[in-house]
Design a protein around this motif. Structure first.
Motif, PDB file in Angstrom:
ATOM      1  N   ARG A   8     -13.144   2.343  41.838  1.00  0.00           N
ATOM      2  CA  ARG A   8     -13.492   3.762  41.958  1.00  0.00           C
ATOM      3  C   ARG A   8     -14.919   4.003  41.445  1.00  0.00           C
ATOM      4  NH1 ARG A   8     -10.293   8.052  38.450  1.00  0.00           N
ATOM      5  NH2 ARG A   8     -11.848   9.697  38.461  1.00  0.00           N
ATOM      6  N   CYS A   9     -15.232   3.372  40.327  1.00  0.00           N
ATOM      7  CA  CYS A   9     -16.586   3.487  39.776  1.00  0.00           C
ATOM      8  C   CYS A   9     -17.614   2.993  40.786  1.00  0.00           C
ATOM      9  CB  CYS A   9     -16.735   2.664  38.493  1.00  0.00           C
ATOM     10  SG  CYS A   9     -15.927   3.411  37.096  1.00  0.00           S
ATOM     11  N   SER A  10     -17.298   1.840  41.379  1.00  0.00           N
ATOM     12  CA  SER A  10     -18.293   1.273  42.291  1.00  0.00           C
ATOM     13  C   SER A  10     -18.424   2.151  43.529  1.00  0.00           C
ATOM     14  CB  SER A  10     -17.937  -0.180  42.634  1.00  0.00           C
ATOM     15  OG  SER A  10     -17.058  -0.209  43.715  1.00  0.00           O
ATOM     16  N   GLU A  11     -17.339   2.780  43.933  1.00  0.00           N
ATOM     17  CA  GLU A  11     -17.372   3.708  45.072  1.00  0.00           C
ATOM     18  C   GLU A  11     -18.298   4.891  44.768  1.00  0.00           C
ATOM     19  OE1 GLU A  11     -16.635   4.486  48.855  1.00  0.00           O
ATOM     20  OE2 GLU A  11     -15.917   2.729  47.750  1.00  0.00           O
ATOM     21  N   ILE A  12     -18.149   5.391  43.560  1.00  0.00           N
ATOM     22  CA  ILE A  12     -18.984   6.519  43.148  1.00  0.00           C
ATOM     23  C   ILE A  12     -20.463   6.124  43.179  1.00  0.00           C
ATOM     24  CG2 ILE A  12     -19.600   7.995  41.183  1.00  0.00           C
ATOM     25  CD1 ILE A  12     -16.538   7.796  40.433  1.00  0.00           C
ATOM     26  N   VAL A  13     -20.726   4.956  42.644  1.00  0.00           N
ATOM     27  CA  VAL A  13     -22.115   4.489  42.592  1.00  0.00           C
ATOM     28  C   VAL A  13     -22.656   4.281  44.008  1.00  0.00           C
ATOM     29  CG1 VAL A  13     -23.604   2.581  41.882  1.00  0.00           C
ATOM     30  CG2 VAL A  13     -21.892   3.469  40.306  1.00  0.00           C
ATOM     31  N   LYS A  14     -21.787   3.738  44.878  1.00  0.00           N
ATOM     32  CA  LYS A  14     -22.214   3.480  46.246  1.00  0.00           C
ATOM     33  C   LYS A  14     -22.552   4.788  46.968  1.00  0.00           C
ATOM     34  CE  LYS A  14     -19.674   1.417  49.473  1.00  0.00           C
ATOM     35  NZ  LYS A  14     -18.450   0.675  49.778  1.00  0.00           N
TER      36      LYS A  14
END
Lengths: 162, 662
Positions: B490-496
């Motif tokens: 989820r974190c990486s999705e947000i960053v992406k």
């Protein structure tokens, strides 16, 4: 073994509730959770926790509003505010509304445990102090009663012996 | 009031009047042109030239009515140019009309012209010593008195025809009569009040004004009988208003081989000849100068006839009248009034303005960025011939510093540049502030899962160190790991998503089928959407043209839109996807859901980064803002319409690839 302190976690984030629950159980607390302000209010009517962990940013009723409500009804329950995104304003407002402390996500869970432990101990001390004061008062009452009774008996004996 | 005035706010700062005023009598104040009466010579150039009709002439109508109603005798004296103005009437109909207005007698000024031409003839014969400058044109007289006083001795000391007829009436014919002059001239209004000639002419009207009075009194000369003129009848003096008319009347012969007689007209040639004479460069015996091209072309001649037609009208009139002239009576009249004094004097009217020094001029030039000789463009747009002339006018308070067009253009460009810079700063500030918002949002969105992950890690660490391996609750630990995994994702999705939003780089574009992209995108989410009890209805117009686009980014657009729609229909519903084209200009895609809808107060915010209603706890608020920025980068646009409780439609328009790009 003393009763486990009851901790109410109010946070709309499932991961926060789950992870804190797991952690606190492990650390000998008894966590209960609410995912919204409304749910927290309902829970509070049923049972009083020792400490409340309260997320500031929540949909619906936000943490600060809930804090005000709690302080109106249950002044003596300590509340720790938690936020994922801190502003000076929200911190100041929380403390003004009577929050016990303020903590920012992400935090090492030990910090929460340590804080809770300290509060619980503090609360226990307060409670013991109150109980002790109460006990002392009772002892005094008994002592005075005994003395008075003896005096009355002595007076009665005196009259009989006369 | 001056003879000529500017109508406030009608002046549009074209400076035509400044340019055309021979007397430099126009002052610009706060962008409005004002006529300085003391400097004005009454030539009327500014009135003629003003395209905005912002110049008004002092009216004599009211005073004329006053005279007519006073019970006194009022005579109208009609300038010889009148047939050119009243061309649609017979001359004697005008007489009747004027009498209807209340004038007791109507006399032709041309008789005055006849009288003074005798004086000119005499003067011309007597004088061999110096140049004579004719003086019937009041604008010329004013100009010389005010600006070339050294030429005063050369002005013919003879009154104008108007004054001549005025004196004939006042001194002999009817001393008790009031005289109203009617003509094509503005300067006559000034001549009337000249202290040296005062009391002869009681009012000056223009042809326009008299026509206005006819209209007011419902007098139509066409319907009237003819009445003969009163007073002495003129002869050849009627040709006076035509250029060269004075010479003709005075029987002064002009020989083209001998340059001793110069007839000139118009502002520029007049200025040239006057300056030349003053400098001694003109060797002539007689100068007949008129500011206009003859009085027939006077500033307030009110019809569109050409000079030649006007000239024709006058010539015809002169000819036809001379045929019926009573010659004996004419000679007797000339004899009778020869005793009337037709001489006049001139005075120096010193109205010289202070002259700046060279340094002062340069100081003024500096203020409009004219630092070097080359900076002085002398473009004339300010109304002055040279930058230095204009600087002098600024010094004298006639002109304003800002009247310089090249300077204004410079200023405008400078301001334009400053505006653009200011705009860029605003855009930058907006970007920074949205970056601040993004940072706050990201902090919030990422700190939650991060905090959870950290807690689980610590918990596991604790368990590993405190519990023996055998007694570890493996399924429980696995659950922790799974959660940590999904939260990290989820974190990486947000960053992406954040990067997608923040990265303004040019997309890799190629001809792409929008239909293909949408179908592929649906494959990704169809299962998930249908699990939610949502029915997907697709509708594609056949043979859709391709668009130039970055397929990956467009996929992101639709992915976000579909997820968005699905989230709005948590209790199931229908998702309509419709792709069509409008005349092959755009491809239009409509994504419609039957979900909860967007309240009015939020509809303008849906594309703002991190705007989320958070009804679904997984919303980062970046989805639609990313959609928006991708569509913008593809020169497309997205619109949203929504009704709470009914659903939302997103309409996306992509321009169809035009051949120019390929």
């Amino acid at each position: 073994m003393p009763e486990k302190p009851k901790i109410l976690i109010v946070d709309d984030e499932l991961i926060m509730r789950d992870s804190l629950t797991a952690w606190l159980e492990e650390d000998n607390f008894e966590p209960i959770t609410a995912e919204s302000g409304m749910q927290a209010v309902e829970l509070l009517e049923k049972s009083k926790p020792d400490v409340i962990l309260l997320d500031i940013k929540m949909p619906g009723m936000d943490g600060i509003t809930l804090l005000k409500k709690i302080k109106e009804k249950y002044e003596d329950i300590p509340v720790i505010m938690i936020t994922a995104y801190a502003t000076v304003d929200s911190a100041v407002e929380s403390m003004k509304q009577g929050a016990y402390d303020y903590i920012m996500k992400p935090f090492p869970p030990e910090k929460i445990s340590y804080l809770l432990r300290r509060i619980v101990d503090h609360q226990r001390l307060i409670k013991e102090n109150i109980r002790f004061k109460k006990e002392r008062k009772t002892f005094l009452h008994i002592a005075i009663g005994v003395v008075v009774n003896i005096i009355i008996l002595l007076v009665i004996f005196y009259f009989i012996l006369k | 009031m001056g003879v000529v005035e500017t109508i406030k706010d009608k002046c549009k700062r074209c400076y035509s009047c400044v340019r055309n005023c021979p007397a430099k009598a126009i002052k610009i104040r706060e962008g409005q042109a004002y006529v300085i009466d003391e400097r004005c010579i009454g030539c009327g150039n500014c009135v003629k030239i003003c395209s905005q009709n912002a110049k008004k002439i002092e009216s004599g109508i009211e005073n004329t009515y006053k005279l007519l109603n006073s019970g006194q005798k009022v005579f109208a004296v009609l300038a010889p140019s009148f047939p050119a103005s009243f061309n649609e009437f017979k001359p004697r109909q005008i007489v009747t009309a004027l009498k209807k207005l209340g004038f007791e007698q109507v006399i032709e000024v041309a008789f005055g012209a006849d009288m003074i031409s005798k004086e000119y003839s005499k003067l011309f014969k007597q004088n061999n010593m110096w140049v004579i400058i004719s003086s019937p044109c009041p604008a010329i007289v004013n100009f010389i008195e005010k600006y070339h006083p050294s030429l005063i001795p050369f002005l013919a000391p003879i009154v104008s025809p108007m004054m001549a007829i005025g004196r004939i009436i006042k001194y002999k014919y009817a001393p008790d009569a009031n005289v109203v002059f009617i003509g094509p001239c503005i300067a006559k209004k000034k001549e009337k009040v000249d202290p040296k000639l005062q009391g002869i002419i009681d009012e000056v009207l223009t042809f326009q004004e008299i026509k206005e009075m006819f209209k007011e009194q419902n007098i139509n000369p066409l319907e009237l009988d003819e009445t003969d003129f009163d007073g002495p009848h003129p002869n050849i003096g009627r040709i006076f208003p035509v250029s060269g008319g004075l010479l003709k009347t005075a029987a002064i012969e002009s020989d083209i081989l001998e340059n001793d007689i110069i007839v000139t007209e118009g502002k520029d040639r007049t200025l040239e000849i006057i300056n030349g004479t003053e400098e001694g460069k003109v060797e002539a015996k007689f100068l007949d100068i008129l500011f206009c091209e003859g009085c027939i072309n006077g500033p307030v001649m009110d019809n569109d006839l050409s000079v030649f037609i006007r000239k024709d009208i006058i010539s015809n009139y002169v000819r036809s009248e001379s045929e019926i002239l009573d010659k004996d009576k004419y000679i007797a009249d000339i004899e009778e009034y020869s005793s009337v004094d037709l001489r006049r004097a001139f005075t120096i009217e010193n109205i010289e303005l202070p002259k700046p020094t060279k340094e002062e001029i340069e100081e003024i030039l500096k203020k409009v960025n004219k630092l070097k000789k080359e900076d002085e463009l002398n473009c004339g747009s300010c109304g002055y011939n040279t930058c230095r002339e204009k600087a002098v006018a600024v010094y004298q308070g006639l002109a304003e510093i800002e009247m310089c067009l090249p300077y204004l253009i410079d200023q405008l460009q400078k301001m334009n540049r400053e505006l653009i810079q200011a705009q860029q700063r605003i855009v930058m500030a907006a970007r920074l502030s949205s970056m601040g918002e993004i940072a706050a949002g990201v902090a919030h969105e990422i700190n939650n899962p991060l905090s959870g992950v950290l807690t689980y890690l610590k918990l596991m660490e604790k368990k590993f160190s405190e519990t023996s391996i055998e007694s570890l609750n493996i399924p429980n630990l696995l659950k922790y790991v799974k959660t940590m995994e999904s939260e990290t994702a989820r974190c990486s999705e947000i960053v992406k998503n954040l990067l997608e939003f923040a990265r303004p780089t040019e997309a890799e574009r190629e001809l792409t089928s929008l239909e293909d992209i949408i179908r592929k995108t649906l494959l990704l989410v169809k299962h998930q959407i249908q699990l939610q009890g949502i029915e997907i209805i697709e509708e594609y117009q056949p043979y859709l043209p391709k668009i130039t686009a970055d397929a990956k980014q467009i996929q992101q657009v639709f992915l976000n839109l579909f997820i968005n729609s699905a989230q709005a229909m948590s209790n199931g519903g229908k998702l309509f996807i419709k792709v069509k084209t409008d005349n092959n200009k755009h491809i239009i895609t409509e994504v419609t859901d039957t979900g909860c809808g967007i309240p009015k107060e939020n509809i303008n915010k849906v594309f703002d980064p991190f705007f989320t209603t958070k009804l679904d706890k997984k919303g980062t608020g970046l989805g639609l803002s990313v959609v928006y920025s991708i569509i913008q980068r593809h020169n497309g646009n997205i619109e949203v319409t929504s009704k709470v409780g009914e659903g939302t439609t997103f309409t996306i328009k992509f321009p169809i690839n035009d051949t120019k790009e390929n």
